[in-house]
Design a protein around this motif. Sequence first.
Motif, PDB file in Angstrom:
ATOM      1  N   LEU A   1       0.841  -1.215   0.000  1.00 24.82           N
ATOM      2  CA  LEU A   1       0.000   0.000   0.000  1.00 24.82           C
ATOM      3  C   LEU A   1       0.864   1.247   0.000  1.00 24.82           C
TER       4      LEU A   1
ATOM      5  N   MET B   1     -10.605  -2.629  -1.525  1.00 25.29           N
ATOM      6  CA  MET B   1     -11.704  -2.258  -0.639  1.00 25.29           C
ATOM      7  C   MET B   1     -11.129  -1.960   0.738  1.00 25.29           C
TER       8      MET B   1
ATOM      9  N   ASN C   1      -9.333  -6.107   4.896  1.00 21.61           N
ATOM     10  CA  ASN C   1      -8.272  -6.886   5.536  1.00 21.61           C
ATOM     11  C   ASN C   1      -7.056  -6.024   5.839  1.00 21.61           C
TER      12      ASN C   1
ATOM     13  N   ASP D   1     -18.068  -6.520  -2.332  1.00 19.88           N
ATOM     14  CA  ASP D   1     -18.860  -6.941  -1.171  1.00 19.88           C
ATOM     15  C   ASP D   1     -20.144  -6.102  -1.100  1.00 19.88           C
TER      16      ASP D   1
ATOM     17  N   ALA E   1     -21.112  -4.811   2.459  1.00 21.50           N
ATOM     18  CA  ALA E   1     -20.301  -3.687   2.948  1.00 21.50           C
ATOM     19  C   ALA E   1     -20.840  -2.379   2.373  1.00 21.50           C
TER      20      ALA E   1
ATOM     21  N   GLY F   1      -8.248  -7.695  -4.102  1.00 27.23           N
ATOM     22  CA  GLY F   1      -8.811  -8.177  -2.840  1.00 27.23           C
ATOM     23  C   GLY F   1     -10.170  -8.805  -3.050  1.00 27.23           C
TER      24      GLY F   1
HETATM   25  P1  NAD Z   1      -7.018  -7.822   0.647  1.00 24.66           P
HETATM   26  O1  NAD Z   1      -6.608  -7.529   2.043  1.00 24.66           O
HETATM   27  O2  NAD Z   1      -6.996  -9.197   0.174  1.00 24.66           O
HETATM   28  O3  NAD Z   1      -6.198  -6.889  -0.383  1.00 24.66           O
HETATM   29  C1  NAD Z   1      -5.744  -5.721  -0.039  1.00 24.66           C
HETATM   30  C2  NAD Z   1      -4.236  -5.779  -0.171  1.00 24.66           C
HETATM   31  O4  NAD Z   1      -3.878  -5.877  -1.554  1.00 24.66           O
HETATM   32  C3  NAD Z   1      -3.657  -4.502   0.312  1.00 24.66           C
HETATM   33  O5  NAD Z   1      -3.448  -4.612   1.689  1.00 24.66           O
HETATM   34  C4  NAD Z   1      -2.408  -4.342  -0.523  1.00 24.66           C
HETATM   35  O6  NAD Z   1      -1.280  -4.777   0.158  1.00 24.66           O
HETATM   36  C5  NAD Z   1      -2.616  -5.254  -1.725  1.00 24.66           C
HETATM   37  N1  NAD Z   1      -2.615  -4.572  -3.036  1.00 24.66           N
HETATM   38  C6  NAD Z   1      -2.056  -4.997  -4.173  1.00 24.66           C
HETATM   39  N2  NAD Z   1      -2.248  -4.139  -5.173  1.00 24.66           N
HETATM   40  C7  NAD Z   1      -2.957  -3.121  -4.688  1.00 24.66           C
HETATM   41  C8  NAD Z   1      -3.485  -1.906  -5.223  1.00 24.66           C
HETATM   42  N3  NAD Z   1      -3.325  -1.562  -6.508  1.00 24.66           N
HETATM   43  N4  NAD Z   1      -4.186  -1.118  -4.399  1.00 24.66           N
HETATM   44  C9  NAD Z   1      -4.372  -1.441  -3.123  1.00 24.66           C
HETATM   45  N5  NAD Z   1      -3.908  -2.570  -2.552  1.00 24.66           N
HETATM   46  C10 NAD Z   1      -3.200  -3.402  -3.327  1.00 24.66           C
HETATM   47  O7  NAD Z   1      -8.425  -7.376   0.388  1.00 24.66           O
HETATM   48  P2  NAD Z   1      -9.233  -6.226   1.031  1.00 24.66           P
HETATM   49  O8  NAD Z   1      -9.700  -5.397  -0.115  1.00 24.66           O
HETATM   50  O9  NAD Z   1      -8.547  -5.595   2.170  1.00 24.66           O
HETATM   51  O10 NAD Z   1     -10.436  -7.048   1.622  1.00 24.66           O
HETATM   52  C11 NAD Z   1     -11.631  -7.034   0.958  1.00 24.66           C
HETATM   53  C12 NAD Z   1     -12.546  -8.156   1.392  1.00 24.66           C
HETATM   54  O11 NAD Z   1     -12.620  -8.260   2.800  1.00 24.66           O
HETATM   55  C13 NAD Z   1     -13.916  -7.844   0.907  1.00 24.66           C
HETATM   56  O12 NAD Z   1     -14.215  -8.597  -0.208  1.00 24.66           O
HETATM   57  C14 NAD Z   1     -14.814  -8.161   2.097  1.00 24.66           C
HETATM   58  O13 NAD Z   1     -15.774  -9.132   1.731  1.00 24.66           O
HETATM   59  C15 NAD Z   1     -13.936  -8.686   3.169  1.00 24.66           C
HETATM   60  N6  NAD Z   1     -14.246  -8.209   4.517  1.00 24.66           N
HETATM   61  C16 NAD Z   1     -15.185  -7.239   4.748  1.00 24.66           C
HETATM   62  C17 NAD Z   1     -15.427  -6.814   6.038  1.00 24.66           C
HETATM   63  C18 NAD Z   1     -16.440  -5.710   6.252  1.00 24.66           C
HETATM   64  O14 NAD Z   1     -16.844  -5.079   5.306  1.00 24.66           O
HETATM   65  N7  NAD Z   1     -16.876  -5.444   7.487  1.00 24.66           N
HETATM   66  C19 NAD Z   1     -14.714  -7.358   7.111  1.00 24.66           C
HETATM   67  C20 NAD Z   1     -13.760  -8.334   6.822  1.00 24.66           C
HETATM   68  C21 NAD Z   1     -13.528  -8.757   5.533  1.00 24.66           C
END
Ligand code: NAD
Length: 430
Positions: free
Chosen positions: A155, A190, A193, A283, A286, A329
């Motif tokens: 990030l 999004m 995580n 999601d 969300a 993600g």
């Molecule tokens: P993730 O954590 O799998 O991906 C995010 C990671 O991708 C980042 O931390 C980063 O290191 C990496 N990354 C690579 N290329 C990137 C780019 N161009 N921009 C940004 N990051 C990049 O996924 P996430 O998006 O953090 O999690 C999303 C999922 O978590 C959703 O689908 C959801 O269903 C779920 N979730 C939702 C909740 C909620 O809404 N309350 C709670 C827990 C989990």
Amino acid sequence: MENTTASAPSSRIGGFHKLGVAERIERVAAFAGLDEAERQHLADTGNLSAELADRLIENVVGTLNIPLGIATNMKIDGRDRLIPMATEESSVVAAVCNAARQSYDGGGFVTSMSGACMIAQIQLTGVPDAENARLQILERRADIQALCDECDPILLKIGGGFRDLEVRVLPTRGGVMVITQLIVDTRDAMGANAVNTMAEKIGPRIAEWTGGKTHLHILSNLADRRLARARCVWPLAAIGGEAVRDGILSAYHFADADPYRAATHNKGIMNGISAVVLATGNDTRAVEAGAHAWAARRGHYGSLTHWEATASGDLAGSIELPMAVGLVGGATKLHPTAKLALKVLGVQTAEELARTIAAVGLAQNFSALKALATTGIQRGHMALHAQNIAMMAGALGDEVQQLARVLVDKRLVRLDVAEAELQRLRAAQG
Ligand code: NAD
């Protein structure tokens, strides 16, 4: 007396998660009495492989196909886009096409975004001097920033990461709590995580600094640092004149004043929004949670959209709501149909996607309000609904259209009527 419970199948299936998909289908089939055709139906996972489905969620026994439609006519920020929408509800895709068609010559939709920041919360209890603790945490801003950014070098590398810190003293039924909010730019993710990991890392340090106890470490779905906005002016001539415009305005005033109406008004908006969110593997829950919490932010649940007449008498609509969607993600990068949907949309960033989705929500609302304020919602709904009823009655192939037309003409879109009419149709055709 017969002991029915002794023979009832048990839902206690140890190690179900360790079974393969085929074995799980067998266990469910035995439980529910599924026949061979039904087992095969479950085993046919279509264009999402059983292997991938089994990696996306737990205890997979199949997949559920939802229609994917394309909304046409959308012009957003001067660019034409085709919008993939995944929904089981009839009229949703058509509503966006119609609203977009009526806005196209006037220039379409203009969008913007407030940022890409998510909020993670850390709950601290057991501090009698809550205000003192609040300042102790704020003083550690530099440490907190460093700890957050250490969690996610990717990030950081792409220009995201920690942005801000807020600490709130919150009176609750269980006593005063100190809530730390990490504001993190998650770029094209999004971010759930990513920010949850940061909150879990910071939590123990906050407990240490303040002498309190931390409990929850979790993002907020009220993503009000990530607001997507869209606006559009519908020319009076394109929408059918002043009476239509004033009907739409009155429908909006009703929704904004009354939560009973607003719930349905916003549900319609989410028909469009959730369909694109789902199609792109994001999601839906969300986004929905964020939208409804935002709609209630004034302490009164109101409309997600605003409608006004412009100085020249045209109809101006606007929408602003949290839009936590990503291009990486979740299922976005894994689900083959979601990847395709993103390709059709042609978005390069999560921001572009969020802005597009806001425009779809506004388009949806325009069509719903226009239908309600003029012909009523049922006329548009009935044609497709009649086809569903025709299929439920057993109509096949060309019969579906024929029977649906009969039901609409009779203004009796009911299963019993459909069954009787189908028999008549078949008898007439020999
Ligand atoms: P993730 O954590 O799998 O991906 C995010 C990671 O991708 C980042 O931390 C980063 O290191 C990496 N990354 C690579 N290329 C990137 C780019 N161009 N921009 C940004 N990051 C990049 O996924 P996430 O998006 O953090 O999690 C999303 C999922 O978590 C959703 O689908 C959801 O269903 C779920 N979730 C939702 C909740 C909620 O809404 N309350 C709670 C827990 C989990």
